[in-house]
Design an enzyme around this catalytic site. Structure first.
Site, PDB file in Angstrom:
ATOM      1  N   LYS A 269      -4.045  -9.311  -0.547  1.00 16.57           N
ATOM      2  CA  LYS A 269      -4.478  -8.536  -1.707  1.00 16.57           C
ATOM      3  C   LYS A 269      -5.770  -9.084  -2.311  1.00 16.57           C
ATOM      4  O   LYS A 269      -6.140 -10.234  -2.112  1.00 16.57           O
ATOM      5  CB  LYS A 269      -3.350  -8.453  -2.734  1.00 16.57           C
ATOM      6  CG  LYS A 269      -2.192  -7.622  -2.179  1.00 16.57           C
ATOM      7  CD  LYS A 269      -1.288  -7.019  -3.209  1.00 16.57           C
ATOM      8  CE  LYS A 269      -0.343  -6.007  -2.535  1.00 16.57           C
ATOM      9  NZ  LYS A 269       0.621  -5.442  -3.480  1.00 16.57           N
ATOM     10  N   ARG A 304       6.874  -9.348   2.598  1.00 17.91           N
ATOM     11  CA  ARG A 304       6.208  -8.242   3.295  1.00 17.91           C
ATOM     12  C   ARG A 304       4.789  -8.680   3.631  1.00 17.91           C
ATOM     13  O   ARG A 304       3.952  -8.842   2.730  1.00 17.91           O
ATOM     14  CB  ARG A 304       6.216  -7.000   2.411  1.00 17.91           C
ATOM     15  CG  ARG A 304       5.655  -5.746   3.069  1.00 17.91           C
ATOM     16  CD  ARG A 304       5.743  -4.568   2.109  1.00 17.91           C
ATOM     17  NE  ARG A 304       5.263  -3.344   2.721  1.00 17.91           N
ATOM     18  CZ  ARG A 304       3.998  -2.943   2.734  1.00 17.91           C
ATOM     19  NH1 ARG A 304       3.064  -3.673   2.123  1.00 17.91           N
ATOM     20  NH2 ARG A 304       3.646  -1.812   3.326  1.00 17.91           N
TER      21      ARG A 304
END
Length: 330
Positions: A269, A304
């Site tokens: 991210k 994840r």
């Protein structure tokens, strides 16, 4: 919720008075959190709080939650922020399974900041070939906000639904999941992908997200989805600033108090790139791994990730350090 006390277990790698969620981490003290007041270290908590914190979690998609599990990301999309359109999703499945993914999370709609919604038919057409190809490799989770897409995915073999809207987007999704008797991941998000990063605000992000997830769990239970089939995800990067993300990650063990397994999705991210000085998403693996290891130390069960092989190696080393030789060999 003014005046309410929240209790965050302070994890310790070895020993501990209590086991956290029946897993690999213990704790002997807790942090008592109250809005508008500094944290306090305490040696006990109400019986119902300790029950939620210590109860072993039910298996997810047939996988015991007594050790960290890797969820491999399969983006059947042309526009995902990290790897959209860069690989054949069907070919990618086997590589992730071989690398150590315990679950394969297949999505056909990008939910990156600024992404537009696509119609259910297009989303379904993107994911069904990958779901069918994943049979026999690993359990499949479908990453979708839409009831029609989830229904088609379940018919094709998906055994879990991962809803980034936490049942906020499509009112029909709860009924689909309830009828299927499958596990559901409820993620927290503030706003929609088109605008969620415009100016996210919270009174206290850690506690606001706890309350929001608690409300989503109650909504799911009212729809007929048993709590032992619910997973929670605090939604890192979904309507949150870098400071919000870090506040959640520092104290993520708080969310064990919801009585559900925790799923964490931080992989590659943008805030990792900014902090770690790694602009291309694919260069953010080391920063992602650092956050994953820190979350594992706080008892987070499902991770994840894009970079499954690197995370699987880290899990083997952690297992060896914890003297769990049987797990280190897996």
């Amino acid at each position: 919720m003014a005046g309410r006390s929240y209790f965050r277990p302070i994890p310790q790698a070895q020993g501990g008075r209590w086991r956290l969620a029946g897993g690999w981490t213990g704790f002997s003290q807790l942090e008592r959190l109250t809005r508008g007041a500094p944290p306090r270290i305490v040696d006990d908590a109400p019986a119902e709080v300790l029950a939620a914190l210590t109860a072993p979690r039910a298996p997810v998609a047939g996988l015991a939650m007594d050790r960290p599990r890797l969820m491999g990301i399969v983006n059947a999309t042309p526009d995902s922020f990290s790897d959209g359109g860069r690989y054949d999703p069907v070919a990618h499945l086997r590589a992730l399974a071989d690398a150590g993914a315990a679950i394969l999370d297949i999505g056909g709609e990008s939910t990156r900041p600024g992404a537009d919604e696509i119609d259910p038919a297009t989303e379904t057409a993107r994911i069904l070939p990958a779901i069918r190809a994943a049979r026999g490799l690993a359990p499949v989770s479908v990453d979708t906000r839409k009831a029609a897409v989830a229904q088609a995915a379940i018919a094709a073999g998906a055994v879990m639904v991962n809803d980034v809207s936490g049942l906020d987007f499509d009112p029909g999704l709860a009924d689909v999941v309830a009828a299927s008797d499958l596990p559901l991941c409820l993620m927290h998000a503030q706003g929609l992908p088109q605008d969620m990063q415009d100016d996210p605000r919270y009174d206290d992000v850690l506690l606001d997200v706890f309350d929001a997830l608690e409300a989503r769990i109650a909504r799911a239970e009212a729809a007929g989805i048993a709590r032992d089939r619910i997973i929670v995800d605090p939604g890192i990067g979904f309507g949150k600033t870098e400071a919000h993300n870090l506040s959640i990650l520092r104290r993520i063990s708080l969310y064990h108090g919801l009585g559900c397994p925790i799923l964490l999705g931080v992989s590659r991210k943008r805030f990792i790139g900014r902090i770690g000085r790694a602009d291309p998403p694919a260069a953010r693996m080391p920063g992602t791994l650092a956050l994953s290891v820190a979350a594992i130390a706080q008892g987070v069960q499902i991770h994840r990730v894009h970079d499954v092989a690197e995370h699987a190696q880290a899990l083997r080393v952690i297992a060896a350090l914890n003297d769990k030789e049987d797990e280190a060999e897996r």
